[in-house]
Scaffold this active site. Structure first.
Site, short mmCIF file in Angstrom:
data_model
loop_
_atom_site.label_atom_id
_atom_site.label_comp_id
_atom_site.label_asym_id
_atom_site.label_seq_id
_atom_site.Cartn_x
_atom_site.Cartn_y
_atom_site.Cartn_z
N ASP A 1 0.85 -1.20 0.00
CA ASP A 1 0.00 0.00 0.00
C ASP A 1 0.88 1.25 0.00
O ASP A 1 1.74 1.41 0.86
CB ASP A 1 -0.89 0.03 1.25
CG ASP A 1 -1.78 1.26 1.27
OD1 ASP A 1 -2.84 1.21 0.62
OD2 ASP A 1 -1.40 2.28 1.89
N TYR B 1 2.91 10.06 -0.02
CA TYR B 1 3.94 9.55 0.89
C TYR B 1 5.36 9.86 0.41
O TYR B 1 6.32 9.70 1.17
CB TYR B 1 3.79 8.02 1.10
CG TYR B 1 2.45 7.58 1.64
CD1 TYR B 1 1.57 8.49 2.22
CD2 TYR B 1 2.06 6.25 1.57
CE1 TYR B 1 0.33 8.09 2.70
CE2 TYR B 1 0.83 5.84 2.06
CZ TYR B 1 -0.04 6.77 2.61
OH TYR B 1 -1.25 6.36 3.10
N LYS C 1 -2.78 5.97 -4.31
CA LYS C 1 -3.90 6.87 -4.01
C LYS C 1 -3.74 8.22 -4.69
O LYS C 1 -2.62 8.74 -4.81
CB LYS C 1 -4.01 7.07 -2.49
CG LYS C 1 -3.93 5.77 -1.70
CD LYS C 1 -4.17 5.94 -0.23
CE LYS C 1 -3.79 4.66 0.51
NZ LYS C 1 -2.40 4.62 0.96
N HIS D 1 -7.71 9.47 -2.00
CA HIS D 1 -7.04 9.43 -0.69
C HIS D 1 -7.89 10.07 0.41
O HIS D 1 -8.01 9.52 1.50
CB HIS D 1 -5.67 10.13 -0.81
CG HIS D 1 -4.67 9.71 0.21
ND1 HIS D 1 -3.32 9.70 -0.01
CD2 HIS D 1 -4.83 9.26 1.49
CE1 HIS D 1 -2.69 9.29 1.08
NE2 HIS D 1 -3.59 9.01 2.00
P1 NDP Z 1 0.55 1.26 11.76
O1 NDP Z 1 -0.65 1.15 12.61
O2 NDP Z 1 0.79 0.27 10.70
O3 NDP Z 1 1.80 1.33 12.73
C1 NDP Z 1 3.10 1.51 12.26
C2 NDP Z 1 4.02 1.73 13.46
O4 NDP Z 1 4.10 0.54 14.23
C3 NDP Z 1 5.43 2.06 13.03
O5 NDP Z 1 5.95 2.97 13.98
C4 NDP Z 1 6.16 0.72 13.13
O6 NDP Z 1 7.53 0.93 13.43
C5 NDP Z 1 5.45 0.07 14.29
N1 NDP Z 1 5.35 -1.40 14.19
C6 NDP Z 1 5.14 -2.15 13.08
N2 NDP Z 1 5.03 -3.45 13.40
C7 NDP Z 1 5.19 -3.54 14.74
C8 NDP Z 1 5.16 -4.61 15.65
N3 NDP Z 1 4.96 -5.87 15.25
N4 NDP Z 1 5.40 -4.34 16.97
C9 NDP Z 1 5.60 -3.08 17.39
N5 NDP Z 1 5.61 -2.00 16.57
C10 NDP Z 1 5.39 -2.23 15.25
O7 NDP Z 1 0.57 2.75 11.17
P2 NDP Z 1 0.31 3.53 9.84
O8 NDP Z 1 -0.41 4.77 10.22
O9 NDP Z 1 1.55 3.63 9.07
O10 NDP Z 1 -0.73 2.65 9.01
C11 NDP Z 1 -0.35 1.60 8.15
C12 NDP Z 1 -0.48 1.99 6.69
O11 NDP Z 1 -1.81 2.35 6.36
C13 NDP Z 1 0.31 3.24 6.28
O12 NDP Z 1 1.70 3.02 6.26
C14 NDP Z 1 -0.33 3.57 4.96
O13 NDP Z 1 0.18 2.72 3.96
C15 NDP Z 1 -1.80 3.29 5.27
N6 NDP Z 1 -2.53 4.51 5.72
C16 NDP Z 1 -3.51 5.02 4.88
C17 NDP Z 1 -4.18 6.17 5.22
C18 NDP Z 1 -5.22 6.74 4.32
O14 NDP Z 1 -5.60 7.92 4.48
N7 NDP Z 1 -5.72 5.98 3.35
C19 NDP Z 1 -3.91 6.89 6.47
C20 NDP Z 1 -2.90 6.24 7.30
C21 NDP Z 1 -2.27 5.09 6.93
P3 NDP Z 1 8.71 0.21 12.57
O15 NDP Z 1 8.60 0.72 11.17
O16 NDP Z 1 9.94 0.68 13.28
O17 NDP Z 1 8.48 -1.25 12.70
C1 1BO Z 2 -1.53 12.64 4.89
C2 1BO Z 2 -1.66 11.21 4.48
C3 1BO Z 2 -2.15 10.36 5.61
C4 1BO Z 2 -1.73 8.94 5.44
O1 1BO Z 2 -2.38 8.29 4.39
#
Ligand code: NDP
Ligand code: 1BO
Length: 322
Positions: free
Chosen positions: A55, A60, A88, A121
């Protein structure tokens, strides 16, 4: 109308069937804030972790790096057609004449010929160079029907296989369904035990629209630390799983695909080790009962101008439905 069905198929990663008939793998790698490590994380996820769903988004700023990771995975022997790639359409491009150029730019950055899924998005148009928080005039009227028609043409022209939306409300979804000739296959929303968003999940299910849960671990900086939540921790210890696995599994057992982000090899692999076991009903329910339900990604910084509007509060962003 067909329901999104959960199909446990003869492969490591389970998948859900979309309205289009295509399949979306149950787990994908998120890439928001993956930065320059995105290529390595994507390659590791696909080649070592067995992920088949990535994704990303233009916003991003990592699409080129994601593209390098995908290319490296293909070089290592994985077929492009076996990888499901989502991107997106950003808010500045939410006018009909900008949709196709934006998609072509995304394909160029990703070095791909087609996307599996292209999502709106956020359902608000922003002016070029909009500030955060927005200045007066930065948040503009969106021609939802005109934009959707262009998204539909991308499907007809085989540039994308499926189209969908993110961050919609019931009101906006009903409006879209009123004129859509091609149904949205996917609605991507924030969902985790700290923000279940049952209403939106139920409405999507009733219309056969598959839901992808974003921020399944509670997101990153400024997010909600579900990894250390006492209920999540207790269940993880009881089942001999990690908190991350419990949160990912909860999402899949609700019938959503899920896209945890990680740049860490061990956590990338850990987050997909969720097949071949189930959360017992009592534990699933305990996760559903976590109190203090609230969004992490409420959109205030992006869209709210308290004095000038048109969105004067977070409640306005979500059509006062929360
Ligand atoms: P997540 O809920 O996926 O959390 C990510 C965080 O958790 C990072 O800091 C990561 O650190 C840490 N992490 C990952 N795996 C573990 C684990 N097993 N144990 C402990 N910590 C962990 O956050 P996001 O907000 O990034 O959401 C995921 C994805 O969703 C985004 O990356 C994006 O692709 C999508 N998204 C879409 C949105 C939209 O508007 N459509 C909005 C927000 C997100 P580390 O990297 O150090 O492991
Ligand atoms: C501003 C973008 C949020 C994560 O999708």
């Amino acid at each position: 109308m067909a329901q999104a069905t959960f199909t446990a198929e003869d492969q490591k990663i389970e998948s859900f069937r979309l309205l289009s008939g295509h399949k979306i793998p149950a787990i994908g790698l998120g890439t928001w804030r993956s930065g320059s490590q995105a290529d390595n994380s994507v390659k590791t996820a696909i080649v070592e972790g067995g992920y088949r769903h990535i994704d990303t988004a233009w916003e991003y700023g990592v699409q080129e790096s994601v593209g390098h990771g995908v290319k490296a995975a293909i070089h290592a022997g994985v077929e492009r057609r076996d990888i499901f790639i989502t991107s997106k359409l950003w808010c500045t491009e939410l006018s009909p004449e900008r949709v196709r150029p934006a998609l072509l730019n995304t394909l160029e950055e990703l070095q791909l010929e087609y996307l599996d899924l292209y999502l709106i998005h956020w359902p608000f148009r922003l002016a070029d160079g909009a500030s955060r928080p927005p200045k007066p005039g930065d948040v503009q009227e969106m021609d939802m029907e005109g934009v959707w028609r262009e998204m539909e043409r991308l499907v007809e022209d085989k540039l994308v296989r499926d189209i969908g939306v993110c961050n919609f409300t019931l009101k906006k979804m009903n409006k879209l369904l009123g004129f859509a000739e091609t149904m949205p296959s996917v609605c991507q929303m924030e969902m985790h035990p700290g923000w279940r968003n049952d209403k939106m999940l139920e409405a999507c299910k009733q219309n056969g629209i598959h839901v992808t849960a974003y921020s399944p671990l509670g997101s990153q900086e400024g997010g909600r630390d579900l990894i250390h939540d006492e209920t999540v921790d207790r269940i993880a210890k009881k089942l001999n799983k990690t908190p991350g696995q419990v949160l990912v599994k909860w999402a899949i057992q609700r019938g959503t695909s899920v896209i945890p982000k990680s740049n860490n090899t061990d956590r990338i692999k850990e987050n997909i080790e969720v097949f071949g076991w189930e959360l017992p009903q009592e534990d699933f329910q305990a996760l559903c009962n976590i109190p203090d339900q609230k969004r992490v990604l409420h959109g205030e910084q992006l869209f709210v101008n308290k004095n000038a509007g048109p969105l004067r509060s977070v409640a306005d962003v979500w059509d006062h439905e929360d």
